[in-house]
Design a protein around this motif. Structure first.
Motif, PDB file in Angstrom:
ATOM      1  N   MET A 121       0.836  -1.204   0.000  1.00 36.99           N
ATOM      2  CA  MET A 121       0.000   0.000   0.000  1.00 36.99           C
ATOM      3  C   MET A 121       0.870   1.253   0.000  1.00 36.99           C
ATOM      4  O   MET A 121       1.846   1.356   0.718  1.00 36.99           O
ATOM      5  CB  MET A 121      -0.899   0.016   1.234  1.00 36.99           C
ATOM      6  CG  MET A 121      -1.982  -1.067   1.246  1.00 36.99           C
ATOM      7  SD  MET A 121      -3.297  -0.743   0.068  1.00 36.99           S
ATOM      8  CE  MET A 121      -4.113   0.645   0.850  1.00 36.99           C
ATOM      9  N   PHE A 122       0.473   2.210  -0.829  1.00 38.07           N
ATOM     10  CA  PHE A 122       1.100   3.531  -0.844  1.00 38.07           C
ATOM     11  C   PHE A 122       2.611   3.465  -1.082  1.00 38.07           C
ATOM     12  O   PHE A 122       3.383   4.222  -0.486  1.00 38.07           O
ATOM     13  CB  PHE A 122       0.813   4.296   0.443  1.00 38.07           C
ATOM     14  CG  PHE A 122      -0.655   4.440   0.765  1.00 38.07           C
ATOM     15  CD1 PHE A 122      -1.609   4.339  -0.223  1.00 38.07           C
ATOM     16  CD2 PHE A 122      -1.072   4.676   2.059  1.00 38.07           C
ATOM     17  CE1 PHE A 122      -2.967   4.476   0.065  1.00 38.07           C
ATOM     18  CE2 PHE A 122      -2.424   4.818   2.375  1.00 38.07           C
ATOM     19  CZ  PHE A 122      -3.366   4.714   1.368  1.00 38.07           C
ATOM     20  N   ASP A 123       3.038   2.571  -1.961  1.00 42.30           N
ATOM     21  CA  ASP A 123       4.459   2.431  -2.285  1.00 42.30           C
ATOM     22  C   ASP A 123       4.871   3.528  -3.254  1.00 42.30           C
ATOM     23  O   ASP A 123       4.312   3.646  -4.342  1.00 42.30           O
ATOM     24  CB  ASP A 123       4.701   1.051  -2.896  1.00 42.30           C
ATOM     25  CG  ASP A 123       6.172   0.820  -3.233  1.00 42.30           C
ATOM     26  OD1 ASP A 123       7.002   1.633  -2.780  1.00 42.30           O
ATOM     27  OD2 ASP A 123       6.465  -0.151  -3.946  1.00 42.30           O
ATOM     28  N   LEU A 124       5.855   4.336  -2.880  1.00 46.02           N
ATOM     29  CA  LEU A 124       6.301   5.438  -3.734  1.00 46.02           C
ATOM     30  C   LEU A 124       7.699   5.221  -4.293  1.00 46.02           C
ATOM     31  O   LEU A 124       8.283   6.149  -4.858  1.00 46.02           O
ATOM     32  CB  LEU A 124       6.253   6.758  -2.950  1.00 46.02           C
ATOM     33  CG  LEU A 124       4.880   7.194  -2.437  1.00 46.02           C
ATOM     34  CD1 LEU A 124       4.961   8.574  -1.820  1.00 46.02           C
ATOM     35  CD2 LEU A 124       3.829   7.182  -3.541  1.00 46.02           C
ATOM     36  N   ASN A 125       8.250   4.024  -4.159  1.00 47.12           N
ATOM     37  CA  ASN A 125       9.531   3.735  -4.773  1.00 47.12           C
ATOM     38  C   ASN A 125       9.431   3.902  -6.286  1.00 47.12           C
ATOM     39  O   ASN A 125       8.422   3.566  -6.883  1.00 47.12           O
ATOM     40  CB  ASN A 125       9.978   2.312  -4.431  1.00 47.12           C
ATOM     41  CG  ASN A 125      10.456   2.203  -2.999  1.00 47.12           C
ATOM     42  OD1 ASN A 125      11.306   2.968  -2.569  1.00 47.12           O
ATOM     43  ND2 ASN A 125       9.890   1.276  -2.250  1.00 47.12           N
ATOM     44  N   LYS A 126      10.462   4.459  -6.877  1.00 42.43           N
ATOM     45  CA  LYS A 126      10.543   4.728  -8.317  1.00 42.43           C
ATOM     46  C   LYS A 126       9.656   5.903  -8.755  1.00 42.43           C
ATOM     47  O   LYS A 126       9.526   6.157  -9.947  1.00 42.43           O
ATOM     48  CB  LYS A 126      10.209   3.485  -9.144  1.00 42.43           C
ATOM     49  CG  LYS A 126      11.171   2.332  -8.918  1.00 42.43           C
ATOM     50  CD  LYS A 126      10.840   1.156  -9.806  1.00 42.43           C
ATOM     51  CE  LYS A 126      11.823   0.015  -9.556  1.00 42.43           C
ATOM     52  NZ  LYS A 126      11.505  -1.172 -10.392  1.00 42.43           N
ATOM     53  N   GLY A 175       9.767   6.772   0.210  1.00 44.85           N
ATOM     54  CA  GLY A 175      10.575   6.163  -0.838  1.00 44.85           C
ATOM     55  C   GLY A 175      10.673   6.915  -2.142  1.00 44.85           C
ATOM     56  O   GLY A 175      11.336   6.469  -3.080  1.00 44.85           O
ATOM     57  N   ALA A 176      10.031   8.078  -2.243  1.00 42.30           N
ATOM     58  CA  ALA A 176      10.037   8.830  -3.494  1.00 42.30           C
ATOM     59  C   ALA A 176      11.320   9.632  -3.667  1.00 42.30           C
ATOM     60  O   ALA A 176      12.006   9.968  -2.701  1.00 42.30           O
ATOM     61  CB  ALA A 176       8.842   9.772  -3.541  1.00 42.30           C
ATOM     62  N   VAL A 206       0.293  11.186   0.159  1.00 45.35           N
ATOM     63  CA  VAL A 206       0.914   9.910  -0.188  1.00 45.35           C
ATOM     64  C   VAL A 206      -0.059   9.063  -1.002  1.00 45.35           C
ATOM     65  O   VAL A 206       0.310   8.452  -2.011  1.00 45.35           O
ATOM     66  CB  VAL A 206       1.383   9.156   1.076  1.00 45.35           C
ATOM     67  CG1 VAL A 206       1.836   7.745   0.725  1.00 45.35           C
ATOM     68  CG2 VAL A 206       2.527   9.923   1.746  1.00 45.35           C
ATOM     69  N   PHE A 207      -1.319   9.032  -0.585  1.00 43.67           N
ATOM     70  CA  PHE A 207      -2.344   8.295  -1.323  1.00 43.67           C
ATOM     71  C   PHE A 207      -2.469   8.816  -2.753  1.00 43.67           C
ATOM     72  O   PHE A 207      -2.486   8.046  -3.714  1.00 43.67           O
ATOM     73  CB  PHE A 207      -3.689   8.406  -0.601  1.00 43.67           C
ATOM     74  CG  PHE A 207      -4.865   7.969  -1.429  1.00 43.67           C
ATOM     75  CD1 PHE A 207      -5.051   6.632  -1.759  1.00 43.67           C
ATOM     76  CD2 PHE A 207      -5.791   8.904  -1.874  1.00 43.67           C
ATOM     77  CE1 PHE A 207      -6.137   6.238  -2.533  1.00 43.67           C
ATOM     78  CE2 PHE A 207      -6.878   8.516  -2.640  1.00 43.67           C
ATOM     79  CZ  PHE A 207      -7.052   7.174  -2.973  1.00 43.67           C
ATOM     80  N   LEU A 208      -2.540  10.130  -2.912  1.00 44.33           N
ATOM     81  CA  LEU A 208      -2.711  10.710  -4.248  1.00 44.33           C
ATOM     82  C   LEU A 208      -1.498  10.456  -5.140  1.00 44.33           C
ATOM     83  O   LEU A 208      -1.638  10.324  -6.352  1.00 44.33           O
ATOM     84  CB  LEU A 208      -2.974  12.217  -4.133  1.00 44.33           C
ATOM     85  CG  LEU A 208      -4.341  12.625  -3.577  1.00 44.33           C
ATOM     86  CD1 LEU A 208      -4.398  14.133  -3.376  1.00 44.33           C
ATOM     87  CD2 LEU A 208      -5.468  12.174  -4.509  1.00 44.33           C
ATOM     88  N   ASN A 243       0.038   4.540  -6.573  1.00 50.66           N
ATOM     89  CA  ASN A 243      -0.789   3.835  -7.543  1.00 50.66           C
ATOM     90  C   ASN A 243      -2.116   3.379  -6.951  1.00 50.66           C
ATOM     91  O   ASN A 243      -2.986   2.893  -7.686  1.00 50.66           O
ATOM     92  CB  ASN A 243      -0.037   2.630  -8.109  1.00 50.66           C
ATOM     93  CG  ASN A 243       1.102   3.055  -9.014  1.00 50.66           C
ATOM     94  OD1 ASN A 243       1.102   4.166  -9.547  1.00 50.66           O
ATOM     95  ND2 ASN A 243       2.085   2.190  -9.179  1.00 50.66           N
ATOM     96  N   ASP A 244      -2.279   3.520  -5.642  1.00 51.39           N
ATOM     97  CA  ASP A 244      -3.550   3.163  -5.016  1.00 51.39           C
ATOM     98  C   ASP A 244      -4.674   4.130  -5.401  1.00 51.39           C
ATOM     99  O   ASP A 244      -5.844   3.836  -5.168  1.00 51.39           O
ATOM    100  CB  ASP A 244      -3.394   3.116  -3.501  1.00 51.39           C
ATOM    101  CG  ASP A 244      -2.465   1.993  -3.071  1.00 51.39           C
ATOM    102  OD1 ASP A 244      -2.926   0.857  -2.939  1.00 51.39           O
ATOM    103  OD2 ASP A 244      -1.255   2.263  -2.913  1.00 51.39           O
ATOM    104  N   SER A 245      -4.312   5.270  -6.005  1.00 55.24           N
ATOM    105  CA  SER A 245      -5.324   6.218  -6.496  1.00 55.24           C
ATOM    106  C   SER A 245      -5.373   6.216  -8.022  1.00 55.24           C
ATOM    107  O   SER A 245      -5.826   7.182  -8.634  1.00 55.24           O
ATOM    108  CB  SER A 245      -5.036   7.627  -5.987  1.00 55.24           C
ATOM    109  OG  SER A 245      -3.747   8.067  -6.389  1.00 55.24           O
TER     110      SER A 245
END
Length: 254
Positions: A1-6, A30-31, A230-232, A235-237
Motif C-alpha cells: 500500500m502507498f508504495d512510492l519507490n521509483k 521512498g520517493a 501519499v495516497f494521491l 498507484n492506489d489512487s
C-alpha cells in the motif's frame, strides 16, 4: 500500500508550510523529490531536516516558476539526465500574510497560482504522454468551494481576503478537471486537494473565529495532509481523476 519507490515527484513551493511537510513524508515513503522554490533560505532549512541517505532522493532547484523559459530549461536539464518526472504537485501559491501589502496582488496571485500551473502541466506532461504514465496533483483550498468569510479577518486592520485568492483556487479546480479530461487518454490522471486552514500560531482571535466554522472544532495540524498526499501520489489512487479531494475538518459542509 502507498508504495512510492521509483516515483520521481516534482514539488513547487516546497519551502512553504505544506510543501515542506509533503516533501518530508514523500521522501520517507521512498520517493525521489525534485523541489522547487524561489526562496533559497527556506529550501536550505528544509534540506537540513534530512539524513544523508534521504538527501540522495532530494534535488533542489531555486527557480521562479512564473518564468516559463526557466521551467523549460529545467525540463531540458532533467531530460539530459534521463530523469522522468511521473508526478507533479503544484503547491506554490502567492499568499502573502496580511502584514505584507503588494500593489498588484491580482496579477501576482494569478501568475503564480494559475498561469504557472498551466505552464508546468504543459511542459512536463509531454514526457508523461510519451511514457503513457503520469500523475498531476494541484493544491487548491477549502476556498475553492466556498467564499472567504471576511468576518474572521475583522480584527486585522484594513484587511480582507483578496478576491484573487478565491479566483485562483476556484480556477485550480477548473484546471484540474480540464487536464483530467484532456490527458486521461494518455493514462495521465489529474486531481486537486483542497485543504483547510493550517494552524501555525495565528492570532488567537482569528483562530477562535475560524474554529467555530469547523465541525471538528480545530484548524489542521501541518501533518494532517501527509496521508492524503501519499495516497494521491501512489498507484492506489490510479483510477481516480478529475476529483477535488476536500480535507477541511468539515468546514465546507455547512
Amino acid at each position: 500500500m502507498f508504495d512510492l519507490n521509483k516515483k520521481n515527484i516534482l514539488i513547487t513551493g516546497a519551502g512553504g508550510l505544506l510543501g515542506g511537510e509533503f516533501t518530508k513524508i514523500l521522501i520517507e515513503s521512498g520517493a525521489n523529490c525534485f523541489v522547487l522554490d524561489i526562496d533559497q533560505k527556506k529550501i536550505k532549512e528544509l534540506k537540513a531536516k534530512f539524513n544523508n541517505e534521504e538527501l540522495n532522493r532530494f534535488s533542489e532547484f531555486i527557480i521562479d516558476i512564473s518564468n516559463k523559459k526557466k521551467l523549460q530549461k529545467l525540463n531540458e536539464h532533467l531530460n539530459k539526465k534521463k530523469i522522468f518526472i511521473n508526478t507533479i504537485i503544484n503547491n506554490a501559491a502567492n499568499n502573502p500574510p496580511p502584514s505584507k501589502k503588494k500593489k498588484d496582488v491580482w496579477k501576482d496571485d494569478l501568475e503564480v497560482g494559475l498561469t504557472s500551473v498551466k505552464n508546468i502541466i504543459e511542459i512536463f506532461s509531454k514526457n508523461m504522454i510519451n511514457n503513457k504514465d503520469g500523475n498531476i496533483i494541484n493544491i487548491a483550498s477549502d476556498l475553492s468551494i466556498i467564499a472567504p468569510d471576511q468576518r474572521i479577518y475583522s480584527d486585522i486592520k484594513n484587511y480582507i481576503k483578496p478576491v484573487s485568492y478565491s479566483v485562483t483556487k476556484h480556477g485550480i479546480v477548473g484546471l484540474t478537471k480540464y487536464y483530467a479530461s484532456l490527458l486521461g487518454k494518455h493514462n495521465i490522471r489529474c486531481n486537486s486537494l483542497s485543504p483547510g486552514g493550517v494552524f501555525y500560531n495565528q492570532d488567537k482571535k482569528f483562530v477562535r473565529k475560524i474554529c467555530k466554522l469547523i465541525p471538528l472544532g480545530r484548524m489542521a495540524n501541518r501533518t494532517d495532509y501527509n496521508g492524503v498526499i501519499v495516497f494521491l501520489c501512489s498507484n492506489d489512487s490510479k483510477y481516480m481523476t478529475g476529483h477535488n479531494l476536500i480535507v477541511d475538518g468539515g468546514r465546507t459542509i455547512i
